[in-house]
Structures are given as structure tokens and as C-alpha cells.
Write a protein that holds these residues in place. Structure first.
Motif, short mmCIF file in Angstrom:
data_model
loop_
_atom_site.label_atom_id
_atom_site.label_comp_id
_atom_site.label_asym_id
_atom_site.label_seq_id
_atom_site.Cartn_x
_atom_site.Cartn_y
_atom_site.Cartn_z
N ARG A 45 5.72 -22.17 -6.50
CA ARG A 45 6.36 -20.95 -6.03
C ARG A 45 5.46 -20.34 -4.96
NH1 ARG A 45 8.86 -16.70 -10.20
NH2 ARG A 45 9.94 -18.66 -10.69
N ILE A 46 6.02 -20.15 -3.80
CA ILE A 46 5.26 -19.60 -2.68
C ILE A 46 5.89 -18.28 -2.26
CG2 ILE A 46 6.61 -20.96 -1.02
CD1 ILE A 46 4.18 -20.99 0.82
N GLY A 47 5.06 -17.33 -1.93
CA GLY A 47 5.58 -16.03 -1.48
C GLY A 47 4.63 -15.39 -0.49
N LYS A 48 5.17 -14.44 0.25
CA LYS A 48 4.37 -13.70 1.21
C LYS A 48 4.67 -12.23 1.06
CE LYS A 48 2.63 -14.31 5.87
NZ LYS A 48 2.73 -15.14 7.09
N MET A 250 1.95 -10.19 -11.56
CA MET A 250 0.57 -9.70 -11.50
C MET A 250 0.02 -9.79 -10.09
SD MET A 250 -2.79 -11.03 -13.64
CE MET A 250 -1.83 -11.10 -15.16
N VAL A 251 0.29 -10.90 -9.42
CA VAL A 251 -0.20 -11.09 -8.06
C VAL A 251 0.39 -10.03 -7.12
CG1 VAL A 251 -0.16 -12.64 -6.06
CG2 VAL A 251 -0.66 -13.55 -8.34
N LYS A 252 1.69 -9.82 -7.24
CA LYS A 252 2.33 -8.81 -6.38
C LYS A 252 1.74 -7.43 -6.63
CE LYS A 252 6.83 -11.04 -5.69
NZ LYS A 252 8.29 -10.93 -5.96
N SER A 253 1.53 -7.10 -7.89
CA SER A 253 1.01 -5.78 -8.24
C SER A 253 -0.39 -5.57 -7.69
CB SER A 253 1.02 -5.61 -9.76
OG SER A 253 0.38 -4.41 -10.13
N LEU A 254 -1.24 -6.59 -7.82
CA LEU A 254 -2.64 -6.45 -7.42
C LEU A 254 -2.84 -6.55 -5.91
CD1 LEU A 254 -4.54 -8.49 -10.16
CD2 LEU A 254 -4.83 -6.06 -9.66
N PHE A 255 -2.18 -7.53 -5.28
CA PHE A 255 -2.52 -7.87 -3.91
C PHE A 255 -1.64 -7.18 -2.87
CE2 PHE A 255 -4.40 -11.09 -6.54
CZ PHE A 255 -5.64 -11.31 -5.96
N ALA A 256 -0.55 -6.57 -3.30
CA ALA A 256 0.29 -5.85 -2.34
C ALA A 256 -0.43 -4.62 -1.79
CB ALA A 256 1.61 -5.43 -3.00
N THR A 257 -1.44 -4.14 -2.49
CA THR A 257 -2.15 -2.93 -2.05
C THR A 257 -3.28 -3.23 -1.07
OG1 THR A 257 -3.57 -3.08 -4.00
CG2 THR A 257 -1.60 -1.70 -4.18
N LEU A 258 -3.54 -4.50 -0.79
CA LEU A 258 -4.54 -4.83 0.21
C LEU A 258 -4.11 -4.29 1.57
CD1 LEU A 258 -5.31 -8.55 -0.73
CD2 LEU A 258 -6.83 -6.60 -1.09
N LYS A 259 -5.06 -3.81 2.33
CA LYS A 259 -4.74 -3.18 3.61
C LYS A 259 -5.27 -4.01 4.78
CE LYS A 259 -3.11 0.54 1.56
NZ LYS A 259 -1.66 0.87 1.58
N ASN A 260 -4.47 -4.15 5.81
CA ASN A 260 -4.95 -4.70 7.07
C ASN A 260 -5.58 -3.59 7.89
OD1 ASN A 260 -4.14 -7.58 7.23
ND2 ASN A 260 -2.10 -6.73 6.85
N PRO A 261 -6.57 -3.92 8.70
CA PRO A 261 -7.16 -2.89 9.57
C PRO A 261 -6.10 -2.28 10.49
CG PRO A 261 -8.50 -4.90 9.56
CD PRO A 261 -7.22 -5.23 8.86
N VAL A 262 -6.30 -1.05 10.87
CA VAL A 262 -5.36 -0.38 11.78
C VAL A 262 -5.29 -1.14 13.09
CG1 VAL A 262 -4.91 1.74 13.06
CG2 VAL A 262 -5.79 1.86 10.71
#
Length: 944
Positions: A45-48, A250-262
Motif C-alpha cells: 500500500r503506497i500513499g502520499k 498511525m502513519v497518517k496521524s504522525l507524519f501528516a504534521t511534518l512541515k516543509n520549509p516556507v
């Protein structure tokens, strides 16, 4: 040995214990006019996520109740500015030295207490283009599993990068860099920039430069981290015994909050530009031990994305295999033109691949002959092509390989899938799954013709972008050819009257007449290990353990007492080399080459051995090829061959390595340790040309036959997917038919033991400012499973403390190592080895620190937390390794040879759990005796 292939040397440019998996080979559907993109395996299962973070999740139960987590970052040393050289790798180190949820060393400490070993399990690597973190976890402990994902989240963006920790880690990385210094590194520096066409890759070695590592500002490190550790450049790969849907949540919950630099910096895909120029490069070093030439044609890499790409890759695979077989035949010549020679197409770096031709030769004087021989085979293929029989064999081997992978698809280790998805993310390399690939290969192979593989040289050998690299010992520099001379050699071959290759057919029957069978006379159930012991009519014992760990694998080992201990002193060199020389000559009516051809398409390997105290055979086979393995075993016992030409070839290819062995500091150091630990017994002397000259072919054959004359002394162990119903007649037809004299010849005790007391041996060899230290504690021992367990604990808790003190506190080493070994025969003995590399200036200080920790352990015993780490890690490892055929084959063979009970494995968990700090303390006090150890130190010649 130095003087290795350039491509072997390149493999060392990944900074970690975990290697980068080589790109997969592949192929295309014949007759398809338009390239079709290969699908991704539907089992993953692959997701982005909206922030660009990618994930791959797959359920897999090999091994059961385990999961692998890999954080893959498209971030490597290639992205560093001049002020950041080495910081991509530095950040990898710092990720283990404190994150938001696990400050300072709490991350490593927590995982070690949970049974995860630092280095062996918990690890990472940094390369030019990526940094990858790995974490294997048991899945039963839900809290640990949850924290494992939290650690991955921390690694993705929340390393603390504390200035104090940064400054402490500087020395550790300098020591890691020091370990890499030597002849290979010095020669690389001579050709590296030119080979990479002065591209960015040429000055972005992942290990970095001292000025940055020692004095780079913490803020510069943090800036690199902020710029590049970001979700649009990251992926999490999760493969194991997990629920895919729950894991995805779990992956969506944890990693969706990662931020890209402005402000996103562009992630440039750097390449090595092709200049259209040819280059001739020479690298020499006084510590290099062989002479070699490599001809490299650089060209854009061919991606593995479509069916067309896949077909091209299979053609290249067939070409590489057929060329390899041709060059292997040279080794049968009494005076082979090269020690090692070959041609192949392989991935390189920076968006390139290589067509390479290489020759490693005896000395500079033999370089012309070796290069011409290698080039002559290329020219032969260009003129006449391959034969149909060569192609059919290669196709059969390819098909067998894919079929074997397909048969094992339900037993495929999780690590294999992780590596595939990692390459899919990093390089878009296709990962369609073995069902799809096998079907594709079956479709493609019939349509691949001789014309397809015959045109490979013309396709990949170009008129430009050719590099020639010559590597040689420093003393031979004056005799090396210049570019014009080298080119003239190749031109001379192109004008030769070369004849077509003749592919001699191999026999079709390995064993023309089956031997008179014996019979099974006794059968005993081995309930403790779920096995059976058979006694055959000739006295042979056979232990069989059927397993379901692999679908297509059976491993086996046979042993009997004796070995080289029974050789005369005069005949020792012939005896110690007998199995290698006779075992490589083929069997029965088949020489080495004919045997290889006969075994085309079969998954079987049998190799005889003669050790210090035993002789026997090791091997493996697919269930359908088990009878072939049995026939080979029978022939290695009853019809060994001697091959005079091959014998001379082995001697002549070994000679130059021995002549120059004294140039290599590591070889000199290793030889010195072996001689001292063998108490200067002549059977432990360093290898030399004089010893080589003592080997006699007839003596080798005579000793080999004597060691395999009495099958009654042998015990066989078979482990794997075994059907005992069909296995019994194979035992009777082949193993029970082996000749038996019932002489019951036992081992001759030679009394070779390390000297007692305190001894120090310093070796001054080498140019680099580096030292290697070995401390060896050894002596007599009371062999028992309880004592063995306590000693293993001594080694592990001491290793933990040395890692903490020598690395983390003193920043004096990269990775210290402590290991323990015990033997029951010929005498109960033990050895505890402590080793590390360091600066010569720190040798005495670090030895003193090591001995201080040794004394503390013997006086106070282990810290409770360190003993608990040992227990947790041992139990975790035990639960995994016991689910493999290799473990059971090794365990059963060891217990039988040591005459120990087979039920010991069932008591391992109890032994681990009941181990006390007092037992470890007593074991340390008894065996880490500071009045009975040997110190070995390798120092540079300048330190004299």
C-alpha cells in the motif's frame, strides 16, 4: 588485500553497516511496440500525504511477529555546500544523540532495553544521494511498536542537534574516518576527481573533510537539517507482521504534521557529465599488493521503469553471465594470463552505468598479457558472438533464479521488500512483484536471440568516454605503460587471427551407475528438536529436521573427526590445502567446467572441507535437486579428481599475493596475531611463498582420500523442506552406499594454545596516522551452557560500557568490539577479544580506560540496566534466529560435534532469564584476568 577492483572500492562509499542494495535486473515483453510502465506490486500500500511525505506499507510474516521500519531521505552529501562537507553524515550520527521525545542518548538506551541492538539492528547509512535509517522491532509489544513510529517521526524532523552533543560527536566521526585510511583511499585520491569528470560527486565524499567535522558551526549543521530533512523528500517503508490499515492510520496521524520549509530549496538531481574525452589514470601506493587494469566506458544509466527496460536488463544479465563463464575457463590454464579477469555491465553513480573490462595480474610485467587476454574475449564475441548452447544455459539459469524466488514468495524476508520499495522511491526502479516478473521473464526469454546478446559489446563500447585506470604497488610505477602503449595493446589484439569459441558439451549423467544401496538399520525420534536420527548399515549417522521456514531450501553438513591434525608435519601444507585444491577440480568424469555446465538450472551446491579437527562436506539444494546433491556427496567421497593444470593455476594465482603480502599493514598485523596466539607453532606461521612451494598435488589427493575413506565416522545433518518418505531411499542409495572401514580414527591433539601470562606485541607497519588495538584474554575453561551464557553476557555488558566510555564519553573510537568464544575440544578453553581503532596518540590512554572497565566489571559486576539489555537483546534475537534453517543446521552440527544434549535450545530462554549479576561478575573475575592477557597494537612506521 589491496589492489581491489575499482567497483569493489566504490561500494565502500556508503557510510554505514547497511549496504545499498544493488539495482535489480530485469526485461521487456517481446514484440510489444510501445513501452509499458511496469506496475507497482499490488501487495504494497503506497500513499502520499498532502505535505509530500510518501509511505509504503506491506504485511509480511517472514519473520513472524517482527516489522522493519525504514526512513528513506533523498538527502545525501551531494547537497552539501562547501561549508557543509560531511554534515549529511554528521546529522545521521546526531539523530541517535537526541530527539524531541528521546533526549541525548535516551533513544539508543530505550531501544537497547527493548531488545534492539545498536549497530546490528538499529542502524543508518549516508551516501551521496540518500540517508536511510532502519529500525527492526518485535510487534507483540504494542507500546514499543508505537514508540518505534514515534522515533521515525523524530528522525524525520525533530533531532535536537544539541551543541554539546555535536562537539562530543566530532571525535567519533574523525575516528570513523581514520578507519578508512589506507592504500585504497590514497589511490582513490589519485584518480577520483578525473574519473568523475570533476563533477560535484568528486568532492562530496560522505565522510566529509576535517575542517568541517572538527570546526564546523552547529548552526551550519542545523541549517542543512532544516533545508533538507523535510516531508517532500522523505518516505517511510514499513514491512512486517502488522495490520496494514491500522499502520496506515498511525502513519497518517504522525507524519501528516511534518512541515516543509516556507522557502523550499530545489532538490537538484546531480549527475556526472559526459565530456566525450578518454582518460588514462595511474594510481600507485607502496602498500598496494597487486597490479590491475580497468577499462571503463561511462554512459547514461538505463532506468528500470518499463517492459522495454526490463528486456534490456535481462539481455545484459545474460551477457554478463556468459562472459563470466568464458573467463572462468582461463583459471584452468597452468599459467593463467590473469589472477582475476572479467567483463560486465553494472550501475555506477551520478546517473551513469559502466561497461567494464578488468584484469588483475601477477606483476607489472604480466599486465600486457592479462589485458590482452581479457580484451581478446571481447574481440572474440564481437567477431563470432556466443554459441546457442551458451545462451540456452544462461537462459536456464535466469529462469531457475526467478522460479526459485517465486517458490519462496511466501517466505521472502521483509528486508527484501524494504529494499525494493526504497529503490522505487529513490530511483523509480520498478518493483512489480515476483508473480509479475516471473511471468514477464517466461514471456521474454524465448524471444531473446543470439543477435540480441551478440550486439551488446558494440552497443556499450563507445569511441569516447573511456577511462583506463592502472593500479600497482609503488615500487613498480616505473614499469607501467603509458596511454599510447596501452592503446597499442588493444589494437594489436584487434589485428590477431582469433578463432571462434568452442563450447564443449558436458556429460548428461553425473553418476552412470548407481552404487549398491545400503539400508537404514535404526531410527530414533529426537523429540527435543523435532528431528529424527537414522543409523545406516555402513555406520553413517543421519540427523534430519524437516522445517517449513523456506519452501525451496534444504541445507546439509557432514563431519567426522580427524582433519589436518592427522597430517604429518612434512605434509601439512598439502593437507591444509587439500580440500580447496581437490574440491575445486570437479568429481568423477566431470572437471570443474563440465560440472558447472551440468549443474545449469539446478539449485545445488556441495563443497568438501578439511579443518583442524574435522573433515566433511557442506551444501544446500532445492528439494527437487536433492538427489543431485546426494550424487555429488557420493562422488566427492569416492571419485575425487586431481587436475594438474588447475593446480598450477591456483599456485600461480596465489604467488603474487604472497610475495607482496608484507606490504599490507593489516595482513602483517593479522599474521602476527595468529603466530603469537598459536604460540609460534609452525602450523600457525604466516603464509608465504615457501609454504606454497611445499604443496604437492599427489600429496593433496592422498590426504583427501584418506580423510574421506571411512564413512562410518561421519554424521550428516539435513535441515529444511524435507519429505522423509522420499528422503529415505536417497539415504539408502547414496549415503548408506559410501565405503566404510570402521577404523574409528580420532583427532590427534597438537597442544597449540596461546601463551599464558601477560604479553605485549607491537607491529610498526603502514603510513597512516592510525592504530589498531586487540586485547585477548584466554585460558582454560569449564565448558557448560550456563558458563557459556554468563561469558556471552560478560562480553556484551563490557561492550556496552566500552561504547559508552571510549566512544560517547572520550570520543576516542568509532566502534569498539567485544566478543567471546568457547571450545570444548581439544580442551575446554575460552577467548575474550576486545578490539578498536584509534589515533596512535590515544592508544595507551584508551587501553587504560578499557582495563579500568574490565576491572570494574570484575569487581562490581554489571550495571543492572546493562544486564537487562543483554537479556532483552538475547531473547529478541533468539526468537528470530531459531526460525531459520541456517540456525538449526549450525546448532545441531555444533551440539553433535561437542557431544552436548540437543535439548539445550529449549532451555536457552530460561538460562537467559535466570542469569544474575553475580554470575556475570564471577565470570568476569575468573576470565577477564588482568594478569593473563595479550595486547596487540598496530602502529604506523613513524611511531617507532
Amino acid at each position: 588485500m589491496h589492489g581491489r577492483s575499482l567497483l569493489v572500492m566504490l561500494s565502500g562509499f556508503v557510510l554505514a553497516s547497511t549496504p545499498v542494495l544493488a539495482q535489480k535486473t530485469a526485461s521487456k515483453a517481446a514484440g510489444v511496440p510501445v513501452a509499458k510502465v511496469l506496475p507497482l506490486d499490488t501487495a504494497v500500500r503506497i500513499g502520499k500525504l498532502p505535505n509530500g511525505f510518501t509511505y509504503f506499507i506491506r504485511h509480511n510474516e517472514e519473520p513472524k511477529e517482527r516489522v522493519l521500519l525504514y526512513l528513506v531521505n533523498k538527502v545525501g552529501s551531494i547537497l552539501e555546500t562547501e561549508e557543509q562537507r560531511g554534515l549529511a553524515h554528521f546529522i545521521e550520527h546526531m539523530s541517535f544523540n537526541g530527539t524531541k521525545n528521546f533526549p541525548k542518548n535516551e533513544l539508543v538506551d530505550y531501544l537497547e532495553r527493548s531488545g534492539v541492538r545498536f549497530g546490528a539492528d538499529l542502524n543508518a547509512y549516508t551516501s551521496f544521494d540518500e540517508t536511510v535509517y532502519q529500525l527492526p522491532l518485535p510487534t507483540k509489544d504494542k507500546e514499543l511498536l508505537k514508540n518505534g513510529f514515534r522515533i521515525m517521526r523524530d528522525w524525520a524532523q525533530e533531532a535536537t542537534l544539541d551543541e554539546t552533543e555535536i562537539n562530543k560527536e566530532r571525535g567519533v566521526i574523525i575516528e570513523e574516518k581514520r578507519l578508512r585510511k589506507g592504500a585504497d583511499e590514497r589511490m582513490r585520491e589519485q584518480y577520483w576527481s578525473q574519473l568523475l569528470n570533476h563533477s560535484r560527486y568528486a568532492d562530496r565524499m560522505p565522510i566529509g573533510i576535517d575542517t568541517v567535522l572538527l570546526y564546523g558551526k552547529p548552526e551550519t549543521l542545523r541549517a542543512f537539517y532544516r533545508d533538507w530533512y523535510r516531508p517532500d523528500q522523505q518516505a517511510l517503508v514499513v514491512v512486517g507482521d502488522i495490520d496494514v490499515a491500522e499502520t496506515e492510520k498511525m502513519v497518517k496521524s504522525l507524519f501528516a504534521t511534518l512541515k516543509n520549509p516556507v522557502s523550499l530549496k530545489k532538490r537538484t538531481r546531480y549527475t556526472i557529465p559526459l565530456t566525450g574525452k578518454d582518460q588514462y589514470l595511474i594510481a600507485t601506493d607502496p602498500e598496494n599488493t597487486t597490479t590491475s587494469a580497468e577499462i571503463l566506458w561511462k554512459q547514461p544509466e538505463e532506468k528500470l521503469v518499463t517492459d522495454v527496460d526490463y528486456r534490456k536488463a535481462v539481455v545484459k544479465q545474460l551477457f554478463n553471465q556468459m562472459m563470466g563463464e568464458r573467463y572462468a575457463e582461463y583459471y584452468k590454464q597452468p599459467q593463467p594470463p590473469f589472477i582475476q579477469g572479467g567483463v560486465g555491465i553494472q550501475p555506477f553513480m551520478g546517473g551513469l552505468q559502466l561497461f567494464s573490462a578488468s584484469a588483475r595480474v601477477n606483476n607489472t610485467g604480466g599486465l600486457e598479457t592479462g589485458v590482452k587476454a581479457v580484451w581478446r574475449e571481447i574481440e572474440r564475441v564481437k567477431r563470432f558472438g556466443f554459441t546457442q548452447s551458451e545462451l540456452e544455459r544462461a537462459k536456464q539459469n535466469v529462469l531457475t533464479s526467478y522460479t526459485a524466488s517465486w517458490k519462496e514468495k511466501s517466505k521472502t524476508p521483509s528486508e527484501n521488500y524494504v529494499k525494493e520499495y526504497q529503490q522505487y522511491f529513490l530511483d523509480s526502479a520498478a518493483a512489480p512483484g515476483i508473480d509479475y516478473e516471473l511471468a514477464l521473464v517466461k514471456q521474454l526469454l524465448p524471444g531473446i536471440t543470439l543477435a540480441d546478446v551478440n550486439k551488446v559489446p558494440a552497443t556499450y563500447i563507445k569511441a569516447t568516454n573511456r577511462d583506463v585506470i592502472i593500479m600497482a604497488p609503488g615500487k613498480d610505477k616505473a614499469g607501467l605503460p603509458d596511454s599510447a602503449t596501452f592503446s597499442r595493446w588493444l589494437q594489436e589484439v584487434s589485428r590477431e587471427n582469433i578463432t571462434a569459441y568452442k563450447d564443449e558439451a558436458a556429460g548428461t549423467v553425473l553418476l552412470p551407475a548407481k552404487p549398491a544401496p545400503g539400508r537404514i538399520v535404526a531410527q530414533t525420534q529426537l523429540k527435543d528438536v523435532a528431528g529424527i536420527m537414522y543409523t545406516l548399515s555402513n555406520g553413517v549417522k543421519v540427523v534430519v529436521k524437516p522445517t517449513s521456514y523456506k519452501n525451496d531450501e534444504i541445507g546439509f553438513s557432514a563431519f567426522a573427526p580427524g582433519g589436518t591434525s592427522l597430517s604429518s608435519d612434512k605434509g601439512f601444507q598439502s593437507a591444509v590445502n587439500a580440500s580447496g585444491i581437490i574440491g575445486s577440480a570437479g568429481v568423477g568424469d566431470f572437471d570443474n567446467t563440465a560440472l558447472g555446465k551440468y549443474l545449469t538450472g539446478k539449485q545445488v551446491g556441495v563443497k568438501p572441507f578439511i579443518g583442524d579437527r574435522t573433515q566433511g562436506v557442506n551444501g544446500s539444494a532445492a528439494p527437487e535437486d536433492l538427489e543431485t546433491a546426494m550424487q555429488l556427496i557420493y562422488l566427492y567421497f569416492t571419485q575425487p579428481r586431481k587436475d594438474s593444470a588447475l593446480f598450477q593455476s591456483i599456485l600461480n594465482r596465489s604467488r603474487p599475493q604472497l610475495i607482496n603480502r608484507a606490504n599490507d599493514p593489516n595482513s602483517v598485523f593479522s599474521d602476527t596475531m595468529n603466530v603469537v596466539l598459536g604460540n609460534y607453532h609452525f602450523r600457525r606461521k604466516a603464509p608465504s611463498v615457501e609454504m606454497l612451494d611445499q604443496i604437492q598435488l599427489d600429496s593433496c589427493l592422498e590426504f583427501y582420500k584418506a580423510r574421506f575413506a571411512d564413512a562410518a565416522a561421519f554424521t550428516f545433518v539435513f535441515v529444511g523442506n524435507i519429505d522423509t518418505t522420499t528422503f529415505k531411499p536417497l539415504m539408502e542409495n547414496y549415503l548408506a552406499a559410501l565405503p566404510a572401514t570402521h577404523h574409528n580414527q580420532d583427532v590427534r591433539e597438537l597442544g597449540i594454545h596461546p601463551p599464558a601470562g601477560m604479553l605485549e606485541k607491537k607491529v610498526y607497519k603502514g603510513k597512516e596516522d592510525k592504530a589498531t588495538v586487540r586485547l585477548v584474554f584466554n585460558g582454560t575453561y569449564n565448558y557448560s551452557e550456563e558458563n557459556n551464557m554468563a561469558m556471552e553476557a560478560v562480553a556484551e555488558v563490557l561492550n556496552i560500557r566500552l561504547l559508552e566510555r571510549l566512544r560517547e564519553e572520550e570520543s576516542g573510537v568509532y566502534t569498539p568490539s567485544v566478543s567471546a568464544a568457547q571450545s570444548k575440544y581439544p580442551q575446554n578453553r575460552y577467548a575474550i577479544n576486545i578490539s578498536f581503532g584509534c589515533s596512535p596518540q590515544n592508544v595507551q590512554k584508551l587501553i587504560a580506560s578499557t582495563l579500568d572497565e574490565v576491572a570494574r566489571l570484575a569487581k562490581d559486576g554489571p550495571a543492572t540496566v546493562n544486564l537487562e539489555k543483554f537479556k532483552a537483546q538475547s531473547l529478541n534475537t533468539l526468537g528470530t534466529v531459531t526460525q531459520t534453517n541456517r540456525f538449526w543446521l549450525t546448532y545441531l552440527s555444533s551440539q553433535l560435534q561437542n557431544k552436548e544434549p540437543l535439548d539445550m535450545i529449549g532451555r536457552q530462554s530460561a538460562l537467559i532469564n535466570k542469569l544474575t549479576a553475580e554470575q556475570v561478575k564471577q565470570s568476569a573475575a575468573l576470565y577477564l584476568n588482568t594478569s593473563n592477557y595479550i595486547t596487540f597494537v598496530l602502529l604506523p612506521e613513524s611511531a617507532k
